[in-house]
Scaffold this active site. Structure first.
Site, mmCIF file in Angstrom:
data_model
loop_
_atom_site.group_PDB
_atom_site.id
_atom_site.type_symbol
_atom_site.label_atom_id
_atom_site.label_comp_id
_atom_site.label_asym_id
_atom_site.label_seq_id
_atom_site.Cartn_x
_atom_site.Cartn_y
_atom_site.Cartn_z
ATOM 1 N N GLY A 262 0.832 -1.214 0.000
ATOM 2 C CA GLY A 262 0.000 0.000 0.000
ATOM 3 C C GLY A 262 0.856 1.250 0.000
ATOM 4 N N ALA A 263 2.005 1.180 -0.686
ATOM 5 C CA ALA A 263 3.007 2.252 -0.575
ATOM 6 C C ALA A 263 2.949 3.268 -1.708
ATOM 7 C CB ALA A 263 4.410 1.650 -0.486
ATOM 8 N N ARG B 57 0.873 5.581 -1.874
ATOM 9 C CA ARG B 57 0.494 6.889 -1.292
ATOM 10 C C ARG B 57 0.381 6.772 0.227
ATOM 11 N NH1 ARG B 57 -5.459 6.801 -0.806
ATOM 12 N NH2 ARG B 57 -6.302 5.140 -2.091
ATOM 13 N N ASP C 62 -2.487 -7.449 -5.406
ATOM 14 C CA ASP C 62 -3.559 -7.407 -4.406
ATOM 15 C C ASP C 62 -3.090 -8.283 -3.245
ATOM 16 O OD1 ASP C 62 -5.761 -7.849 -2.814
ATOM 17 O OD2 ASP C 62 -7.125 -8.283 -4.484
ATOM 18 N N VAL C 63 -2.903 -7.683 -2.085
ATOM 19 C CA VAL C 63 -2.311 -8.429 -0.964
ATOM 20 C C VAL C 63 -3.212 -9.560 -0.453
ATOM 21 C CG1 VAL C 63 -0.854 -6.508 -0.167
ATOM 22 C CG2 VAL C 63 -3.150 -6.808 0.820
ATOM 23 N N SER D 274 -4.236 0.117 14.488
ATOM 24 C CA SER D 274 -4.914 1.416 14.551
ATOM 25 C C SER D 274 -5.464 1.611 15.949
ATOM 26 C CB SER D 274 -6.079 1.428 13.551
ATOM 27 O OG SER D 274 -6.938 2.522 13.787
ATOM 28 N N TYR E 20 -13.293 -3.078 10.664
ATOM 29 C CA TYR E 20 -11.933 -2.507 10.716
ATOM 30 C C TYR E 20 -11.321 -2.695 12.112
ATOM 31 C CZ TYR E 20 -8.407 1.229 9.965
ATOM 32 O OH TYR E 20 -7.247 1.959 9.845
ATOM 33 N N ALA F 112 -10.336 -6.273 12.613
ATOM 34 C CA ALA F 112 -9.121 -6.583 11.832
ATOM 35 C C ALA F 112 -7.886 -5.979 12.509
ATOM 36 C CB ALA F 112 -9.257 -6.040 10.410
ATOM 37 N N LYS F 113 -8.020 -4.745 12.991
ATOM 38 C CA LYS F 113 -6.845 -4.070 13.563
ATOM 39 C C LYS F 113 -6.457 -4.650 14.922
ATOM 40 C CE LYS F 113 -5.680 -1.194 10.326
ATOM 41 N NZ LYS F 113 -4.556 -1.585 9.450
HETATM 42 P P1 NAP Z 1 -4.531 5.249 2.108
HETATM 43 O O1 NAP Z 1 -4.041 6.642 1.911
HETATM 44 O O2 NAP Z 1 -5.959 4.927 1.776
HETATM 45 O O3 NAP Z 1 -3.557 4.247 1.312
HETATM 46 C C1 NAP Z 1 -3.762 2.859 1.353
HETATM 47 C C2 NAP Z 1 -3.033 2.228 0.189
HETATM 48 O O4 NAP Z 1 -3.286 0.796 0.248
HETATM 49 C C3 NAP Z 1 -3.544 2.707 -1.179
HETATM 50 O O5 NAP Z 1 -2.461 2.983 -2.034
HETATM 51 C C4 NAP Z 1 -4.367 1.532 -1.664
HETATM 52 O O6 NAP Z 1 -4.427 1.376 -3.065
HETATM 53 C C5 NAP Z 1 -3.602 0.363 -1.059
HETATM 54 N N1 NAP Z 1 -4.404 -0.864 -1.050
HETATM 55 C C6 NAP Z 1 -5.714 -0.990 -0.714
HETATM 56 N N2 NAP Z 1 -6.100 -2.274 -0.866
HETATM 57 C C7 NAP Z 1 -5.017 -2.963 -1.292
HETATM 58 C C8 NAP Z 1 -4.804 -4.317 -1.643
HETATM 59 N N3 NAP Z 1 -5.781 -5.223 -1.579
HETATM 60 N N4 NAP Z 1 -3.558 -4.688 -2.057
HETATM 61 C C9 NAP Z 1 -2.565 -3.773 -2.148
HETATM 62 N N5 NAP Z 1 -2.709 -2.475 -1.833
HETATM 63 C C10 NAP Z 1 -3.935 -2.068 -1.419
HETATM 64 O O7 NAP Z 1 -4.361 4.764 3.627
HETATM 65 P P2 NAP Z 1 -3.418 5.323 4.807
HETATM 66 O O8 NAP Z 1 -4.205 6.323 5.578
HETATM 67 O O9 NAP Z 1 -2.081 5.666 4.269
HETATM 68 O O10 NAP Z 1 -3.345 4.007 5.727
HETATM 69 C C11 NAP Z 1 -2.258 3.072 5.661
HETATM 70 C C12 NAP Z 1 -2.427 2.044 6.763
HETATM 71 O O11 NAP Z 1 -2.477 2.691 8.046
HETATM 72 C C13 NAP Z 1 -3.725 1.232 6.673
HETATM 73 O O12 NAP Z 1 -3.494 -0.091 7.089
HETATM 74 C C14 NAP Z 1 -4.636 1.927 7.650
HETATM 75 O O13 NAP Z 1 -5.665 1.079 8.113
HETATM 76 C C15 NAP Z 1 -3.653 2.318 8.736
HETATM 77 N N6 NAP Z 1 -4.109 3.444 9.565
HETATM 78 C C16 NAP Z 1 -4.366 4.671 9.025
HETATM 79 C C17 NAP Z 1 -4.783 5.724 9.849
HETATM 80 C C18 NAP Z 1 -5.072 7.103 9.330
HETATM 81 O O14 NAP Z 1 -5.532 7.938 10.135
HETATM 82 N N7 NAP Z 1 -4.814 7.417 8.077
HETATM 83 C C19 NAP Z 1 -4.975 5.485 11.227
HETATM 84 C C20 NAP Z 1 -4.723 4.215 11.744
HETATM 85 C C21 NAP Z 1 -4.286 3.197 10.891
HETATM 86 P P3 NAP Z 1 -5.556 2.134 -3.946
HETATM 87 O O15 NAP Z 1 -5.179 3.561 -3.924
HETATM 88 O O16 NAP Z 1 -5.436 1.524 -5.301
HETATM 89 O O17 NAP Z 1 -6.863 1.854 -3.281
#
Ligand code: NAP
Length: 257
Positions: A13-14, A16, A66-67, A145, A157, A160-161
């Site tokens: 998921g890197a 972005r 797709d992971v 999370s 969610y 899962a977390k």
């Molecule tokens: P994000 O901006 O939505 O980025 C997530 C990335 O994961 C996207 O590039 C997405 O691809 C990719 N992805 C989704 N499904 C996938 C799959 N099946 N296989 C491979 N890649 C996949 O999310 P983020 O905010 O950076 O979050 C990153 C992690 O931190 C997540 O696990 C999230 O639950 C956790 N987290 C985030 C927050 C927060 O406040 N942001 C807080 C707690 C935990 P697409 O763009 O193609 O969909």
């Protein structure tokens, strides 16, 4: 000398958000990084923008995967090993949300979130650990999370977390004797597309949502992907080799009361 010189890291998921910031930090500190994401073009573009990308000795790799797809995960890990020459660090960061109150949550909302977060982390870790155990070295970092502690509208969610935390503890127990550390970060509110999408769902402007979220924790600001990247760079470094099975809350103190 960087802490990650000679290290090869795979971050899911890197393309972005938090994953990209972790990839960027690892690359800044000397790693070659495999950017794994759903969209191959986005993964390649992100890999090409990382520090060191312009030199063949320090360049990176972008892979579409797709992971939650077992065969695709096996192929992605083997491509990293063959193209970059090994694997030392795995970050299970890919994630999605499908929020809804329990009575409105569909089977698909449940399965999708479980499959990406939990099954994805399981598949990636199983594929990478073969290499880690054989070389008696590896670092695994999973993204949990603060929602693991419970959050309205996030039964899928949150489950899962919290599952990620149990998974991480078990990895610590099973893989510790083989020189492999496994830890998790539980971020609080981090300003990314994921939280911007939550603002949209709540009908709030992004800046107002961030302001309100920042005001609600003791540090009085939202988190940024760089906050998580700095923590990741420590937990996956040799400096953290006596830490395993732990979940570190990086949330501005949001879970303190
Ligand atoms: P994000 O901006 O939505 O980025 C997530 C990335 O994961 C996207 O590039 C997405 O691809 C990719 N992805 C989704 N499904 C996938 C799959 N099946 N296989 C491979 N890649 C996949 O999310 P983020 O905010 O950076 O979050 C990153 C992690 O931190 C997540 O696990 C999230 O639950 C956790 N987290 C985030 C927050 C927060 O406040 N942001 C807080 C707690 C935990 P697409 O763009 O193609 O969909």
């Amino acid at each position: 000398m960087g802490r990650y010189d000679g290290r090869i890291a795979l971050v899911t998921g890197a393309a972005r958000g938090i994953g990209y910031a972790i990839a960027q930090r690892f690359a800044q500190e000397g790693a070659r990084v495999a950017v794994v994401d759903l969209d191959p073009e986005a993964a390649k573009k992100a890999a090409a923008a990382l520090p060191g990308a312009d030199h063949p000795r320090t360049s990176h790799l972008g892979i579409g995967c797709d992971v939650s797809d077992s065969a695709a995960v096996e192929a992605a890990v083997e491509k990293v090993v063959s193209d970059l020459g090994g694997i030392h660090v795995l970050v299970n960061n890919a994630g999605i949300t499908r929020d809804n109150l329990l009575f409105k949550m569909t089977d698909e909302d449940w399965d999708l979130v479980m499959n990406v977060h939990l099954k994805g982390a399981f598949l990636m870790t199983r594929a990478a650990q073969k290499h880690f155990v054989a070389q008696k070295f590896g670092k695994i970092l999973n993204l949990s999370s603060v929602s693991a502690l419970g959050n309205r509208g996030q039964a899928n969610y949150s489950a899962a977390k919290m599952g990620i935390q149990g998974f991480t503890r078990t990895l610590g127990i099973e893989l510790g004797p083989f020189g492999v550390n496994a830890n998790a970060i539980a971020p609080g509110f981090i300003a990314t597309d994921m939280t911007d999408a939550t603002a949209a769902r709540l009908g709030l402007p992004v800046e107002e949502f961030r302001k309100l979220s920042g005001e609600s924790n003791p540090v009085r600001r939202v988190g940024y992907p760089e906050d998580i990247a700095a923590t990741a760079a420590f937990l996956c470094s040799d400096e953290a080799s006596y830490i395993t099975g732990q979940t570190l809350y990086v949330d501005g103190g949001a879970t303190l009361d």
